[in-house]
Design a protein around this motif. Structure first.
Motif, PDB file in Angstrom:
ATOM      1  N   TYR A  41      80.558  16.020  94.386  1.00 56.92           N
ATOM      2  CA  TYR A  41      79.991  15.769  93.058  1.00 56.92           C
ATOM      3  C   TYR A  41      81.048  15.244  92.078  1.00 56.92           C
ATOM      4  N   LEU A 112      78.560  18.959  86.813  1.00 57.77           N
ATOM      5  CA  LEU A 112      78.294  18.787  88.243  1.00 57.77           C
ATOM      6  C   LEU A 112      79.068  19.812  89.070  1.00 57.77           C
ATOM      7  N   SER A 250      72.132  12.435  94.172  1.00 61.47           N
ATOM      8  CA  SER A 250      72.089  13.888  94.391  1.00 61.47           C
ATOM      9  C   SER A 250      72.183  14.180  95.880  1.00 61.47           C
TER      10      SER A 250
END
Ligand code: MN
Length: 455
Positions: A41, A112, A250
């Motif tokens: 991330y 994140l 994602s």
């Protein structure tokens, strides 16, 4: 993988975050740890963040990992931001039909990292964004979810996507495909924000129906899964205001750490097209641009006050300089301000579409019906300006003293691009001396203001 430490304090994007159990395995099939999820991330943040900017984020969490195909891990959807979340994550309250939820917005890599810390592997977002005041705006993206039924797969989805692309192009919309990381494809198209979610949802439904008509052996647009053998369900319903879709870039809670990945149309022609894992995505983004970059709107979107703000420095003028456009006022207020700038003029402002549409009148409003006055349209002003009086410093834009000459409400008779007719009711002791009716008329190069007889 041996567990070396139970907690790790890190600094991300200027925020302190405590990671617990960084060596915990989240994806057993690949041995992928929580620390590796967080690293993914961080690596992908520059590409992911623009796609979630301004959007509320709901999370799917696998706190004990995704498990295996035979024994999937437990998962739950989380909407409200838990109290334990760091205070530096931006929160926004959204009014649903019978309750209010507090959602997080992910504005930096630290948010994140926090998602990785709480094993929120999947980030889901709506197709609309909030403005800087936290108010939901009209959708800026359309999404179609092409979901293959039993006996169908990515090749069938690609076939449908290509026809959908042509249909959208005929309507002036350019589609971008995303391999969902789960089963199928998502198609996104940028919208100009002029239509609300209900409208976009109906439009997407019609599009799905048209695809079913064009490809009856391949497409279903009904949610009844019994119809779906060998076919692709074109799910249009995620354009609903209350629905979300997996965010581009994602992770997925699949047994392997797969990702929802924006792809080029050229890639869709590859007969070996497949879903990609997080390592593949990090490697590919080192040498590629984001194929969906055109849909990644800038973080600070333009609104009707962009011009107004660009002309003022909030630290130097006493005038209101709001971050966003206040919405929801149904009022019809007006103000006429006497402005002793380098030249005396009167600013005539009418509330319309959440701003004060404004004109500068060098000679003020005409007192008689016989003589029209020049009206020079100026930048839209914030509603907050209606009560502003004060002195703007000499060197600033509009330097000089502003007082309210009159203010009140108006009755609207006509609001057309070239002609506006209003009856103003001023305040006690105001310059209008009560009720007066005016027409603003656009000529080839300017506006005129004309006093009309009260009917
Ligand atoms: Mn002025």
């Amino acid at each position: 993988m041996p567990r070396t430490q139970d907690t790790l304090d890190v600094s991300v994007a200027g925020h302190r975050l405590r990671l617990t159990h960084p060596d915990k395995v989240i994806y057993p099939s690949t041995g992928t740890t929580k620390a590796e999820v967080i690293a993914y991330y961080q690596d992908i943040a520059p590409h992911l963040l623009p796609h979630v900017a301004g959007r509320i984020v709901t999370r799917k969490r696998w706190v004990d990992g995704v498990g295996t195909a035979g024994k999937p891990g437990e998962v739950f959807f989380e909407k409200n931001l838990p109290d334990s979340a760091p205070t530096w994550i931006r929160r926004v309250e959204i009014q649903h039909s019978d309750h209010v939820n507090t959602y997080p917005m992910f504005e930096d890599a630290a948010a994140l990292a926090w998602a990785g810390q709480v094993s929120a592997l999947e980030l889901h977002v709506p197709q609309w964004r909030v403005n800087r005041l936290g108010n939901p705006q009209n959708p800026d993206r359309l999404v179609l979810d092409l979901d293959p039924g039993p006996g169908a797969g990515l090749p069938e989805c690609v076939e449908v996507a290509k026809v959908a692309r042509t249909m959208l192009q005929d309507l002036g919309l350019e589609a971008c495909p995303v391999t969902s990381g789960s089963k199928g494809l998502h198609l996104y198209a940028a919208l100009d924000g002029t239509h609300d979610a209900d409208y976009v949802n109906r439009f997407a439904k019609q599009l799905a129906g048209a695809l079913e008509e064009e490809l009856p052996d391949l497409v279903v647009s009904s949610m009844k899964k019994s119809l779906r053998g060998g076919k692709v369900l074109v799910d249009w319903s995620q354009n609903n205001r209350n629905k979300t879709t997996i965010a581009p870039y994602s992770l997925r809670g699949t047994t392997e750490p797969r990702v929802a990945v924006p792809r080029t149309w050229r890639e869709l022609d590859d007969p070996d097209l497949r879903h990609l894992t997080m390592d593949e995505v990090v490697a590919r983004m080192k040498r590629r641009k984001d194929p969906m970059a055109a849909l990644a709107a800038p973080l600070a979107s333009e609104d009707r006050l962009t011009a107004y703000r660009s002309m003022r420095d909030a630290s130097r003028t006493p005038e209101p300089v709001p971050d966003g456009v206040a919405t929801g006022s149904a009022g019809q207020t007006f103000v006429i301000q006497e402005h002793h700038a380098s030249r005396l003029h009167y600013d005539f402002r009418l509330e319309h579409d959440d701003v004060l549409v404004s004109w500068a009148l060098p000679k003020g409003v005409p007192a008689t019906t016989k003589k029209n006055h020049l009206a020079v349209q100026t930048e839209d002003h914030p509603l907050e300006y209606a009560t502003f009086e004060g002195t703007i410093p000499e060197k600033e834009y509009g330097g000089g003293t502003v007082t309210i000459w009159d203010s009140g409400t108006y009755e609207l008779e006509k609001w057309k691009p070239r002609e506006i007719i209003v009856t103003l009711t001023g305040r006690e002791g105001g310059g209008l001396g009560g009720r007066r009716k005016y027409a603003l008329i656009k000529t080839d190069d300017n506006w005129l203001i004309h006093r009309m007889k009260l009917s």
